[in-house]
Design a protein around this motif. Structure first.
Motif, PDB file in Angstrom:
ATOM      1  N   THR A  12       6.758  11.782   1.875  1.00 50.74           N
ATOM      2  CA  THR A  12       5.910  10.601   1.922  1.00 50.74           C
ATOM      3  C   THR A  12       6.787   9.430   2.349  1.00 50.74           C
ATOM      4  N   THR A  13       6.134   8.338   2.759  1.00 47.30           N
ATOM      5  CA  THR A  13       6.912   7.158   3.134  1.00 47.30           C
ATOM      6  C   THR A  13       7.766   6.697   1.959  1.00 47.30           C
TER       7      THR A  13
ATOM      8  N   ALA B  60      10.801   8.825   1.676  1.00 49.03           N
ATOM      9  CA  ALA B  60      11.754   8.478   2.743  1.00 49.03           C
ATOM     10  C   ALA B  60      12.524   7.211   2.373  1.00 49.03           C
ATOM     11  N   ILE B  61      11.822   6.241   1.777  1.00 54.14           N
ATOM     12  CA  ILE B  61      12.497   5.004   1.364  1.00 54.14           C
ATOM     13  C   ILE B  61      13.505   5.297   0.241  1.00 54.14           C
TER      14      ILE B  61
ATOM     15  N   ILE C 238       0.519  11.696   3.273  1.00 55.24           N
ATOM     16  CA  ILE C 238       1.911  11.279   3.454  1.00 55.24           C
ATOM     17  C   ILE C 238       2.035   9.868   4.023  1.00 55.24           C
TER      18      ILE C 238
ATOM     19  N   ALA D 227       4.863   0.469   8.626  1.00 57.57           N
ATOM     20  CA  ALA D 227       5.719   1.449   7.977  1.00 57.57           C
ATOM     21  C   ALA D 227       6.978   0.743   7.483  1.00 57.57           C
ATOM     22  N   PRO D 228       7.350   0.965   6.228  1.00 62.71           N
ATOM     23  CA  PRO D 228       8.427   0.179   5.658  1.00 62.71           C
ATOM     24  C   PRO D 228       9.830   0.703   5.951  1.00 62.71           C
ATOM     25  N   ALA D 229      10.773  -0.226   5.862  1.00 65.43           N
ATOM     26  CA  ALA D 229      12.185   0.118   6.033  1.00 65.43           C
ATOM     27  C   ALA D 229      13.002  -0.822   5.144  1.00 65.43           C
TER      28      ALA D 229
ATOM     29  N   SER E 112       2.720  -2.417  13.077  1.00 64.95           N
ATOM     30  CA  SER E 112       3.117  -1.239  12.314  1.00 64.95           C
ATOM     31  C   SER E 112       3.617  -1.704  10.959  1.00 64.95           C
TER      32      SER E 112
ATOM     33  N   ASP F  28       0.820  -1.218   0.000  1.00 64.29           N
ATOM     34  CA  ASP F  28       0.000   0.000   0.000  1.00 64.29           C
ATOM     35  C   ASP F  28       0.849   1.260   0.000  1.00 64.29           C
ATOM     36  N   ASP F  29       2.010   1.155   0.647  1.00 65.41           N
ATOM     37  CA  ASP F  29       2.855   2.340   0.746  1.00 65.41           C
ATOM     38  C   ASP F  29       3.607   2.628  -0.536  1.00 65.41           C
TER      39      ASP F  29
ATOM     40  N   LYS G 220       8.966   8.451   8.841  1.00 63.92           N
ATOM     41  CA  LYS G 220       8.214   7.282   8.383  1.00 63.92           C
ATOM     42  C   LYS G 220       7.167   6.792   9.387  1.00 63.92           C
ATOM     43  N   HIS G 221       7.498   6.789  10.651  1.00 62.49           N
ATOM     44  CA  HIS G 221       6.546   6.317  11.659  1.00 62.49           C
ATOM     45  C   HIS G 221       5.911   7.464  12.421  1.00 62.49           C
TER      46      HIS G 221
END
Lengths: 434, 183
Positions: free
Chosen positions: A174-175, A178-179, B148, A234-236, A232, A81-82, B52-53
């Motif tokens: 946005t995520t 950031a990636i 975002i 949120a990707p990394a 959570s 989704d991200d 991100k978080h």
């Protein structure tokens, strides 16, 4: 039309026409005259490589990482989704691939002469080379170049990906952005880090910085951060389990390079002398933060001034210019030991204070560096599909040492006397002042 | 607040969070410190940005790394999630000297640190956006969160905005008044 450039680390680096235009721009060409490792070539004679070839290398690796982590087969369901909105259509994916490579190519264009060595104390408070990089990317020259591409590239996207959120706190990321930035600047697996370890190691002639970057890149994935609790997504950036050992090797390579090359005591001595020369020589002791003015200064201009000042006793910075030109750098009196670190919070400061009390501050220089986070915590996909923290899977990473180095240097004229004094007074000095 | 006091306070916060059964991973610590600093006005001086978080402080991240390297705090591996922070060899010594803000620490440990990471991400983002621009309409915050952070849907963002407001209302005013004198 594609262009190819030979490179000692990556063999060939390919560029398209747009990348070639940015490569040929003044800000990027200037990097041909900025040493990657400051004056480390005075310790490791082969380390004369420049930021220019490093920037090309980062572009090459960033493109490879992008291709692997955005390959549909490699995208983890939990983070679709991200990132899927950005990579599901070929136009969008191709746009971001170009942004990431362009950002990688430009990520160092704001460096001062002699890279990091000159940065501390030589810019006004709150400034850094990353902020100057951002200004240059958003400058008319690069902005217009980006706009003339097909499709037009947004210079702000390039700036955000090149310097990251910390240096652009007022911009929403946005995520996905950031990636993309993490692909270049990431603490654990950034292309910047990978290239500088491989390249610095190659040119310095030390083997410490090598690791299997082919395998590592092949196993990189965008993953839900398993290091977070309950749900959570949120990707990394993380790795498949097959890449864990080479990820360990990268982190160890970085540790060894910091301990052996980047914080070599003689390099630190030259950093001190260079910094002091620049303070004396520069107008008001600071570099300009106007990007266009800074562009006129490279290592070449500084070296020419050092050479002149070394032969002119009344020139500003004469004493430090002599130390650099005639190899009269300060010598190591004390290197922080593990035992001292366990007993004292800051043994370097204690020893330096005692030395300054004894010999005066002009005769002593000191520096301590403590790495705050070795970035050992990242998500790993287990063979059977679950995700764990790397720390759950790796004994090496659990007990990974921090880079924690410190040195006290003295004027070569008094090194013998000071060494004798310190040999007899060492314990007393630390205990008395501690 | 000097760095020694700040680190002592972080040690004390981590100990209190663990007493309240918080997982005390970095995300919980980041968000709890955000509320401690911005809502309870404890003058820690960390700069937060939306990352991100959700709200995140690179300074705090580095500080935790530094404190770990100096054995003030340590990490503990516990299933099923990632590492938790706990007191390190020298942590107690620092923590005992930092009781000045205990009421504020207790409040955020009880109300913030025990939330799930998913809840923390959205609620702290909503809180931070309102803090940055107190006059902004709730709907604008919801839209910005969804823009975002595509994984947060609008109903979740709405709940987060309401949740952040409830925490604001719950914050003991006496604590806020008391801490103002220390700024």
């Amino acid at each position: 039309m594609a262009h190819e450039i030979r490179d000692p680390i990556h063999t060939f680096i390919e560029l398209d026409e747009d990348e070639r235009r940015v490569l040929d721009s003044e800000p990027v060409q200037r990097l041909r005259n900025i040493h990657q490792l400051a004056m480390s070539y005075l310790v490791y004679p082969g380390a004369t490589h420049k930021r220019f070839e490093h920037s090309l290398g980062v572009m090459e690796l960033a493109g490879r990482i992008f291709d692997v982590v955005t390959d549909d087969q490699n995208v983890h369901d939990a983070v679709r989704d991200d990132i899927v909105p950005e990579i599901s259509q070929s136009d969008s994916k191709s746009y971001w691939r170009k942004v990431v490579r362009m950002a990688a190519l430009c990520h160092d264009i704001g460096h001062l002469p002699f890279s990091h060595a000159a940065e501390k104390d030589l810019l006004p408070k709150g400034w850094s080379h990353e902020l100057i990089t951002k200004d240059l990317i958003l400058s008319d020259e690069l902005h217009e170049t980006c706009q003339s591409m097909t499709p037009p590239m947004r210079a702000i996207d390039v700036a955000k990906v090149a310097v990251g959120k910390e240096k652009m706190p007022d911009e929403d990321f946005t995520t996905w952005e950031a990636i993309c930035s993490e692909i270049i600047t990431g603490e654990a697996f950034g292309a910047d880090r990978m290239d500088y370890l491989l390249r610095d190691s190659h040119h310095a002639g030390v083997a410490y910085g090598r690791f299997d970057h082919y395998r590592l890149i092949d196993t990189l994935r965008i993953l839900p951060d398993s290091t977070l609790e309950d749900g959570s997504f949120a990707p990394a950036l993380g790795v498949e389990s097959g890449g864990l050992h080479t990820a360990e090797a990268l982190l160890l390579a970085r540790y060894f390079m910091f301990m052996q090359v980047y914080h070599h005591p003689v390099r630190i001595a030259y950093d001190c002398h260079l910094g002091e020369f620049l303070k004396a020589w520069l107008h008001k002791g600071r570099f300009s933060t106007v990007a266009s003015e800074l562009q006129l200064l490279t290592d070449n201009e500084v070296l020419a001034e050092i050479s002149k000042a070394a032969n002119d006793p009344v020139a500003p910075g004469h004493a430090d210019a002599v130390r650099i030109s005639k190899r009269q750098h300060f010598r190591t009196l004390y290197t922080q030991t593990r035992g001292d670190k366990e007993k004292f919070e800051d043994p370097v400061a204690l020893v330096a204070k005692a030395c300054i009390d004894k010999y005066g501050k002009d005769k002593i220089r000191y520096q301590a560096h403590r790495q705050s986070d070795p970035a050992t915590n990242f998500p790993v996909v287990r063979t059977e599909g679950g995700i764990d923290s790397s720390l759950e899977l790796s004994h090496i990473l659990t007990s990974f040492p921090n880079v924690d180095v410190g040195v006290v240097l003295v004027d070569p004229e008094i090194i013998d006397e000071a060494a004798n004094w310190f040999q007899t007074e060492r314990d007393k000095t630390l205990n008395l002042t501690g | 607040m000097n760095s020694k006091q700040r680190r002592g306070l972080i040690c004390r916060l981590i100990a209190t969070m663990r007493d309240r059964n918080s997982w005390a991973g970095e995300t919980q610590i980041q968000k709890t410190v955000l509320f401690l600093q911005e809502l309870m006005e404890v003058p820690l001086g960390y700069k937060f940005v939306i990352y991100k978080h959700g709200p995140y402080s690179f300074d705090l991240h580095r500080e935790l790394g530094f404190m770990r390297s100096r054995l003030y705090i340590d990490i503990e591996l516990r299933h099923p999630y990632g590492p938790s922070f706990c007191m390190g060899r020298w942590g107690e010594e620092y923590a005992v000297a930092s009781s000045e803000y205990d009421d504020a620490i207790n409040f955020v440990s009880e109300k913030i640190s025990i939330k799930t990471v998913r809840e923390l991400e959205s609620i702290s983002t909503a809180f931070f956006m309102k803090q940055e621009d107190p006059g902004v309409e709730d709907q604008k915050i919801i839209n910005r969160i969804c823009q975002i952070k595509p994984h947060i849907k609008s109903d979740e963002a709405r709940k987060a905005v309401d949740g952040a407001e409830r925490i604001r209302e719950m914050a003991p005013k006496t604590l806020l008044t008391a801490s103002e004198g220390d700024l």
